[in-house]
Motif scaffolding. Structure first.
Motif, PDB file in Angstrom:
ATOM      1  N   ALA A   1       1.672 -13.597 -13.871  1.00 54.83           N
ATOM      2  CA  ALA A   1       1.423 -12.078 -13.604  1.00 54.83           C
ATOM      3  C   ALA A   1       0.410 -12.022 -12.679  1.00 54.83           C
ATOM      4  O   ALA A   1       0.783 -10.493 -12.344  1.00 54.83           O
ATOM      5  CB  ALA A   1       0.760 -12.292 -15.227  1.00 54.83           C
ATOM      6  N   GLY A   2      -0.851 -13.022 -11.913  1.00 58.22           N
ATOM      7  CA  GLY A   2      -1.423 -12.282 -10.656  1.00 58.22           C
ATOM      8  C   GLY A   2      -0.321 -12.434  -9.845  1.00 58.22           C
ATOM      9  O   GLY A   2      -0.704 -10.847  -9.226  1.00 58.22           O
ATOM     10  N   LEU A   3       1.163 -12.533  -9.368  1.00 58.14           N
ATOM     11  CA  LEU A   3       1.555 -12.012  -8.583  1.00 58.14           C
ATOM     12  C   LEU A   3       2.614 -11.194  -8.428  1.00 58.14           C
ATOM     13  O   LEU A   3       2.144 -10.037  -7.827  1.00 58.14           O
ATOM     14  CB  LEU A   3       2.942 -12.620  -8.046  1.00 58.14           C
ATOM     15  N   ALA A   4       2.652 -10.599 -10.406  1.00 57.55           N
ATOM     16  CA  ALA A   4       3.435  -9.885  -9.966  1.00 57.55           C
ATOM     17  C   ALA A   4       2.009  -8.487  -9.912  1.00 57.55           C
ATOM     18  O   ALA A   4       2.873  -6.878  -9.352  1.00 57.55           O
ATOM     19  CB  ALA A   4       3.926  -9.313 -11.839  1.00 57.55           C
ATOM     20  N   GLU A   5       1.193  -8.230 -10.661  1.00 59.49           N
ATOM     21  CA  GLU A   5       0.235  -7.734 -10.398  1.00 59.49           C
ATOM     22  C   GLU A   5      -0.514  -7.329  -8.400  1.00 59.49           C
ATOM     23  O   GLU A   5      -0.455  -5.901  -8.292  1.00 59.49           O
ATOM     24  CB  GLU A   5      -1.443  -7.875 -11.129  1.00 59.49           C
ATOM     25  N   PHE A   6      -0.276  -8.085  -8.167  1.00 62.85           N
ATOM     26  CA  PHE A   6      -0.352  -7.871  -6.373  1.00 62.85           C
ATOM     27  C   PHE A   6       0.435  -7.369  -6.001  1.00 62.85           C
ATOM     28  O   PHE A   6       0.258  -6.273  -4.951  1.00 62.85           O
ATOM     29  CB  PHE A   6      -0.605  -9.649  -5.992  1.00 62.85           C
ATOM     30  N   ILE A   7       1.633  -7.491  -6.188  1.00 58.41           N
ATOM     31  CA  ILE A   7       3.045  -7.459  -5.309  1.00 58.41           C
ATOM     32  C   ILE A   7       2.869  -5.599  -6.479  1.00 58.41           C
ATOM     33  O   ILE A   7       3.254  -4.661  -5.154  1.00 58.41           O
ATOM     34  CB  ILE A   7       4.616  -7.318  -5.702  1.00 58.41           C
ATOM     35  N   SER A   8       3.256  -4.983  -7.476  1.00 58.20           N
ATOM     36  CA  SER A   8       2.694  -4.085  -7.886  1.00 58.20           C
ATOM     37  C   SER A   8       1.820  -2.956  -7.417  1.00 58.20           C
ATOM     38  O   SER A   8       1.703  -2.199  -6.666  1.00 58.20           O
ATOM     39  CB  SER A   8       2.373  -3.595  -9.352  1.00 58.20           C
ATOM     40  N   THR A   9       0.405  -3.506  -7.176  1.00 58.81           N
ATOM     41  CA  THR A   9      -0.466  -2.911  -6.637  1.00 58.81           C
ATOM     42  C   THR A   9      -0.632  -2.757  -4.769  1.00 58.81           C
ATOM     43  O   THR A   9      -0.732  -1.622  -4.337  1.00 58.81           O
ATOM     44  CB  THR A   9      -2.324  -3.702  -7.395  1.00 58.81           C
ATOM     45  N   LEU A  10       0.299  -3.379  -4.754  1.00 51.64           N
ATOM     46  CA  LEU A  10       0.694  -3.241  -3.036  1.00 51.64           C
ATOM     47  C   LEU A  10       1.671  -1.802  -2.677  1.00 51.64           C
ATOM     48  O   LEU A  10       1.444  -1.124  -2.162  1.00 51.64           O
ATOM     49  CB  LEU A  10       1.720  -4.801  -2.926  1.00 51.64           C
ATOM     50  N   ILE A  11       2.640  -1.738  -3.654  1.00 49.04           N
ATOM     51  CA  ILE A  11       3.989  -0.985  -3.989  1.00 49.04           C
ATOM     52  C   ILE A  11       3.208   0.467  -4.216  1.00 49.04           C
ATOM     53  O   ILE A  11       3.210   1.235  -3.328  1.00 49.04           O
ATOM     54  CB  ILE A  11       4.740  -1.380  -4.914  1.00 49.04           C
ATOM     55  N   PHE A  12       2.380   0.614  -4.865  1.00 46.57           N
ATOM     56  CA  PHE A  12       1.361   1.768  -5.283  1.00 46.57           C
ATOM     57  C   PHE A  12       0.585   1.995  -3.963  1.00 46.57           C
ATOM     58  O   PHE A  12       0.352   3.166  -3.710  1.00 46.57           O
ATOM     59  CB  PHE A  12       0.522   1.189  -6.981  1.00 46.57           C
ATOM     60  N   VAL A  13      -0.208   0.911  -3.696  1.00 46.39           N
ATOM     61  CA  VAL A  13      -1.083   1.704  -2.764  1.00 46.39           C
ATOM     62  C   VAL A  13      -0.859   1.801  -1.780  1.00 46.39           C
ATOM     63  O   VAL A  13      -0.733   3.121  -0.871  1.00 46.39           O
ATOM     64  CB  VAL A  13      -2.275   0.482  -2.452  1.00 46.39           C
ATOM     65  N   PHE A  14       0.297   1.299  -1.198  1.00 43.04           N
ATOM     66  CA  PHE A  14       1.478   1.037   0.051  1.00 43.04           C
ATOM     67  C   PHE A  14       1.844   2.831  -0.068  1.00 43.04           C
ATOM     68  O   PHE A  14       1.683   3.806   1.300  1.00 43.04           O
ATOM     69  CB  PHE A  14       1.885   0.575   0.252  1.00 43.04           C
TER      70      PHE A  14
ATOM     71  N   TRP B   1      -7.444  -9.403 -11.333  1.00 49.77           N
ATOM     72  CA  TRP B   1      -9.083  -7.800 -10.725  1.00 49.77           C
ATOM     73  C   TRP B   1      -8.435  -8.867  -9.235  1.00 49.77           C
ATOM     74  O   TRP B   1      -8.761  -7.891  -8.146  1.00 49.77           O
ATOM     75  CB  TRP B   1     -10.280  -8.344 -10.199  1.00 49.77           C
ATOM     76  N   ILE B   2      -8.156  -9.965  -9.040  1.00 51.30           N
ATOM     77  CA  ILE B   2      -7.858 -11.092  -7.622  1.00 51.30           C
ATOM     78  C   ILE B   2      -6.996 -10.508  -6.981  1.00 51.30           C
ATOM     79  O   ILE B   2      -6.556  -9.983  -6.069  1.00 51.30           O
ATOM     80  CB  ILE B   2      -8.534 -12.410  -7.764  1.00 51.30           C
ATOM     81  N   ALA B   3      -5.480 -10.578  -7.989  1.00 48.50           N
ATOM     82  CA  ALA B   3      -5.010  -9.458  -6.954  1.00 48.50           C
ATOM     83  C   ALA B   3      -4.883  -9.017  -7.043  1.00 48.50           C
ATOM     84  O   ALA B   3      -3.906  -8.151  -5.809  1.00 48.50           O
ATOM     85  CB  ALA B   3      -3.705  -9.825  -8.779  1.00 48.50           C
ATOM     86  N   GLN B   4      -4.768  -7.647  -7.815  1.00 43.16           N
ATOM     87  CA  GLN B   4      -4.824  -6.162  -7.418  1.00 43.16           C
ATOM     88  C   GLN B   4      -5.735  -6.022  -6.409  1.00 43.16           C
ATOM     89  O   GLN B   4      -5.598  -5.300  -5.448  1.00 43.16           O
ATOM     90  CB  GLN B   4      -5.961  -5.327  -8.755  1.00 43.16           C
ATOM     91  N   LEU B   5      -6.816  -6.366  -6.067  1.00 41.56           N
ATOM     92  CA  LEU B   5      -7.755  -5.784  -4.871  1.00 41.56           C
ATOM     93  C   LEU B   5      -6.708  -6.843  -3.482  1.00 41.56           C
ATOM     94  O   LEU B   5      -6.998  -6.013  -2.914  1.00 41.56           O
ATOM     95  CB  LEU B   5      -9.254  -6.879  -4.773  1.00 41.56           C
ATOM     96  N   LEU B   6      -6.373  -8.068  -3.806  1.00 47.74           N
ATOM     97  CA  LEU B   6      -5.950  -8.638  -2.566  1.00 47.74           C
ATOM     98  C   LEU B   6      -4.374  -7.598  -2.027  1.00 47.74           C
ATOM     99  O   LEU B   6      -4.409  -7.176  -1.190  1.00 47.74           O
ATOM    100  CB  LEU B   6      -5.407  -9.995  -2.576  1.00 47.74           C
ATOM    101  N   GLY B   7      -3.603  -6.606  -3.145  1.00 42.96           N
ATOM    102  CA  GLY B   7      -2.663  -5.744  -3.217  1.00 42.96           C
ATOM    103  C   GLY B   7      -2.377  -4.717  -2.293  1.00 42.96           C
ATOM    104  O   GLY B   7      -2.497  -4.684  -1.397  1.00 42.96           O
ATOM    105  N   SER B   8      -4.427  -4.130  -2.812  1.00 39.22           N
ATOM    106  CA  SER B   8      -4.489  -2.889  -1.744  1.00 39.22           C
ATOM    107  C   SER B   8      -5.042  -3.407  -0.353  1.00 39.22           C
ATOM    108  O   SER B   8      -4.781  -2.538   0.602  1.00 39.22           O
ATOM    109  CB  SER B   8      -6.268  -2.466  -2.877  1.00 39.22           C
ATOM    110  N   ALA B   9      -5.710  -4.544  -0.621  1.00 37.41           N
ATOM    111  CA  ALA B   9      -6.371  -4.740   1.184  1.00 37.41           C
ATOM    112  C   ALA B   9      -5.171  -5.578   1.742  1.00 37.41           C
ATOM    113  O   ALA B   9      -5.071  -4.754   2.790  1.00 37.41           O
ATOM    114  CB  ALA B   9      -7.286  -5.961   1.103  1.00 37.41           C
ATOM    115  N   VAL B  10      -3.985  -5.587   0.954  1.00 32.89           N
ATOM    116  CA  VAL B  10      -3.071  -6.040   2.277  1.00 32.89           C
ATOM    117  C   VAL B  10      -1.672  -4.937   2.656  1.00 32.89           C
ATOM    118  O   VAL B  10      -1.741  -4.395   3.788  1.00 32.89           O
ATOM    119  CB  VAL B  10      -1.927  -7.044   1.390  1.00 32.89           C
ATOM    120  N   ALA B  11      -1.804  -4.049   0.863  1.00 32.46           N
ATOM    121  CA  ALA B  11      -1.179  -2.976   1.780  1.00 32.46           C
ATOM    122  C   ALA B  11      -1.992  -2.151   2.668  1.00 32.46           C
ATOM    123  O   ALA B  11      -0.724  -1.457   3.488  1.00 32.46           O
ATOM    124  CB  ALA B  11      -1.186  -1.683   0.972  1.00 32.46           C
TER     125      ALA B  11
END
Length: 252
Positions: A22-35, A107-117
């Protein structure tokens, strides 16, 4: 009552395979959205030589964020619930629909996803500016604070009504597009004033990459308050009593 359902969670939630997925899914989805969202602004600025803050730029941002969030929620809804936003996660927590430990993982996954994007965008665009959220001329911090509360309240209320409410019925099938639509509409309403974040993760990535934290607290405090209020109100009034039933068609 929902306050009784608030839980810290079990320690294994931090490393259980389902929680990690679930955390990985949040990371990827947030990356997609922010990118998609942040990238659309950078692309518009390049094409118009820095005119991203025009009416056309606002419409482009609304469309990109609305479409991007629709996809991001859709692809993670069956895995993590498709939060893609710390304010949504917080609203779900105060309503008793997610534990504290799993919420922190999100939260950790979402913030990391945004930062990576944002890091990928900066590299892929040959170090084009990744702008942090900022207030427009003539807009004070408290003006923006209220904007973020109200807009995020509308967003999280929509999430509850279409995705979390156990009596949502067939409305659940349109949850991702409804969530994308309300974000796009709010950007059209508030984008010209404070950028219309509604999402601490969306604000965090650009602020980190550009290292610009000016007034950054607004983009955390406003969404968390708005999301928390929406979660409490919807849970207490519409879910907690377990008594709301759709009226017959003839009654409205």
């Amino acid at each position: 009552m929902p306050i009784r359902n608030i839980a810290v969670g079990r320690p294994e939630e931090a490393y259980h395979p389902d929680a990690l997925r679930a955390g990985l899914a949040e990371f990827i989805s947030t990356l997609i959205f922010v990118f998609a969202g942040e990238g659309s602004g950078m692309a518009f600025a390049k094409l118009t030589h820095g005119a991203a803050t025009t009416p056309a730029g606002l419409v482009a941002a609304a469309l990109a964020h609305g479409f991007g969030l629709f996809v991001a929620v859709s692809v993670s809804a069956n895995i993590s619930g498709g939060h893609v936003n710390p304010a949504v996660t917080f609203g779900a927590f105060v309503g008793g629909n997610i534990s504290l430990l799993r919420g922190i993982l999100y939260w950790i996954a979402q913030l990391l996803g945004s930062a990576v994007a944002c890091g990928l965008l900066r590299f892929a665009t040959n170090y084009q500016t990744t702008s942090a959220f900022a207030l427009s001329e003539g807009v004070g911090v408290w003006n923006a604070f209220v904007f973020e509360i109200v807009m995020t309240f509308g967003l999280v209320y929509t999430v509850y009504a279409t995705a979390i409410d156990p009596k949502r019925g067939s409305v659940g099938t349109i949850a991702p597009i409804a969530i994308g639509f309300v974000v796009g509409a709010n950007i059209l309403a508030g984008g010209a004033f404070d950028g219309a974040s509604m999402n601490p993760a969306v604000s965090f990535g650009p602020a980190l990459v550009s290292w610009n934290w000016h007034n950054h607290w607004i983009y955390w405090a406003g969404p968390l308050i708005g999301g928390g209020l929406a979660g409490l109100i919807y849970e207490f009034v519409f879910i907690g009593n377990s008594s709301h039933e759709p009226l017959p068609t003839a009654d409205y």
